[in-house]
Design a protein around this motif. Sequence first.
Motif, PDB file in Angstrom:
ATOM      1  N   ARG A   2      28.159  68.864  41.090  1.00 48.46           N
ATOM      2  CA  ARG A   2      28.465  70.299  41.033  1.00 48.46           C
ATOM      3  C   ARG A   2      27.497  71.078  41.905  1.00 48.46           C
ATOM      4  O   ARG A   2      26.299  70.786  41.921  1.00 48.46           O
ATOM      5  CB  ARG A   2      28.330  70.798  39.600  1.00 48.46           C
ATOM      6  CG  ARG A   2      29.482  70.367  38.752  1.00 48.46           C
ATOM      7  CD  ARG A   2      29.396  71.067  37.427  1.00 48.46           C
ATOM      8  NE  ARG A   2      30.008  70.215  36.419  1.00 48.46           N
ATOM      9  CZ  ARG A   2      29.858  70.411  35.119  1.00 48.46           C
ATOM     10  NH1 ARG A   2      29.101  71.398  34.687  1.00 48.46           N
ATOM     11  NH2 ARG A   2      30.452  69.621  34.284  1.00 48.46           N
ATOM     12  N   LEU A   4      26.341  75.046  43.137  1.00 46.18           N
ATOM     13  CA  LEU A   4      26.402  76.500  43.025  1.00 46.18           C
ATOM     14  C   LEU A   4      26.246  77.071  44.427  1.00 46.18           C
ATOM     15  O   LEU A   4      25.289  76.752  45.125  1.00 46.18           O
ATOM     16  CB  LEU A   4      25.281  77.005  42.112  1.00 46.18           C
ATOM     17  CG  LEU A   4      25.243  78.512  41.886  1.00 46.18           C
ATOM     18  CD1 LEU A   4      26.488  78.982  41.132  1.00 46.18           C
ATOM     19  CD2 LEU A   4      23.990  78.906  41.109  1.00 46.18           C
ATOM     20  N   LEU A  82      31.161  78.152  41.821  1.00 45.91           N
ATOM     21  CA  LEU A  82      30.680  76.895  41.270  1.00 45.91           C
ATOM     22  C   LEU A  82      31.723  75.834  41.609  1.00 45.91           C
ATOM     23  O   LEU A  82      32.882  75.962  41.208  1.00 45.91           O
ATOM     24  CB  LEU A  82      30.486  77.026  39.759  1.00 45.91           C
ATOM     25  CG  LEU A  82      29.797  75.869  39.056  1.00 45.91           C
ATOM     26  CD1 LEU A  82      28.421  75.609  39.634  1.00 45.91           C
ATOM     27  CD2 LEU A  82      29.674  76.180  37.568  1.00 45.91           C
TER      28      LEU A  82
END
Lengths: 118, 431
Positions: A2, A4, A82
Amino acid sequence: MRYLLLIRPDIDELPADWAPDARLEEEMGHLLEEMTKAGVLLDTAGLRPPEEGAVLRLAGGAVTVVDGPFTESKEMVGGYCLLQTRTRDEAVEWGTRFLRIHGPEWTMALELRELDGE
Amino acid sequence: MTASDPPVDRAVPRAVDAAWRIEWPQLVAVLTRLVGDMTLAEDLAQDAHVAALEQWPRDGVPANPGAWLTVTAKRRAIDRIRRDSTLARKLPLLEGEILSSLDAGSSDPAAAVDEEITDDLLRMLFTACHPALPRASQVALTLRMVGGLTTDEIARAYVTATPTIVRRISRAKKTIRDEHIPYEVPSGAELAERLDAVLEVVYLVFNEGYAATAGDDWMRIDLCTEALRLARVLSGLLPAEPEVAGLAALLELQASRLRARYDAAGRPVLLRDQDRTRWDRLLIRRGYAALARAHTLARDRGRPPGRYALQAAIAAAHAMAPTQPQTDWRRIAGLYAVLAARFPSPIVELNRAVAVAELHGPAAGLELVDAVVAGGAIDDYHLLHAVRGDLLLRLGRTAEAGRELERAARLTANTVEQALLLDRAARPGAR
């Protein structure tokens, strides 16, 4: 993994008569749809202008709160995405696409950070 | 920018690869419709990749890499038809079709390409999950053609050899060719049935990862991640289908517990013992949102919640409990009762027994488990015996419990789970 993506437009560089344009909004919607259909976009939002926000600081055990507007407003965070991608390069590619839909009047930075603890 | 920044062109090969991975499924889906053959479509896509590797470092990455790759692959298709008379005979109308599609796209290539993509990805998905193909082929083909995984990646995820996956995929493609399986999205009553098969494939991939049936890994997270991604892709492609949202909700919620399902030493941790602060709040939130969407969509169509939405509601009930004792077992047992009535299966009945045992005590649960045992349908399912052993333990019937747990251990191929079961059989006092 993941990532950001913190989007930091440099608002001071925008022309004084700048107004949000339909083309950018349309392309943004289009890109976000593409990210959604690719199963990549987990969350996204734009942020209200920094002058409506506040900065809290801790120094020497004391917390100070300063309300906006701020004199040092260069490249404040304007929004975030995100993403979940298989590789870092894929996240960079989506970030590149995000920047590219903005016209030449924009100066902005996009900070890409991987989430810890995956 | 500082002087130490690498020159931009060094990043281009990586950008080509990233764009390639992102665009590959769409690209091949569009090309398959045009040329009527998945393998040829993959070859053409590969041609476009080679062209990108040559041109992008020189001319820069194009503004719309997907459109660039598609247009390039279409031009390569025309080149091939003009060079290859066999291909030209097989696909007599293709050149004209491609030329007109290139023409139609010339005013705004990005927009024209985008409209095709959603439909073509759905065509690919429904073709890959066609009932003429065995389940294992549906899974492999979906992961390859829609998920964009390489055969190496699929083999690794399934702990099998790459040639096995390659053979499985090429046999599936041959079946599609030989049986003239149409490259289309089914409509009407057929759609619901075929969509069930698609959802089941995604669900199977997730479950394979969630409770690996063989090998030393308790979970193969890559498979879970891929299945979740496919569920998200599906939600984007079919945003109005309640059960698509239901499946997405279920997988988001199940995946939210992935990190809590094993301890620092890699040993599995059961739901009741999990550290709930390690549950992934973002995925839980996304799960709730998808579940709400599933309910709204089902209600709008006058349908009751489907099987995935019901299971997601159960997972949501677990997610809502801040601590294990605060779990709303009444709600969970009630949801299992609805699930058992609408979609009866011994597995659902077994899960209902677990919830009932929490609500009314181990004796009530054991009664339901014994009814499942009497049914005899899942006698070789290790969890049937694991649950029965656990309930017997709680009733103080340790000798019987030990036998059940040992039987459960013999029935699972997962070595980690095996060790856990044998440990509980050996130490009946520990919970």
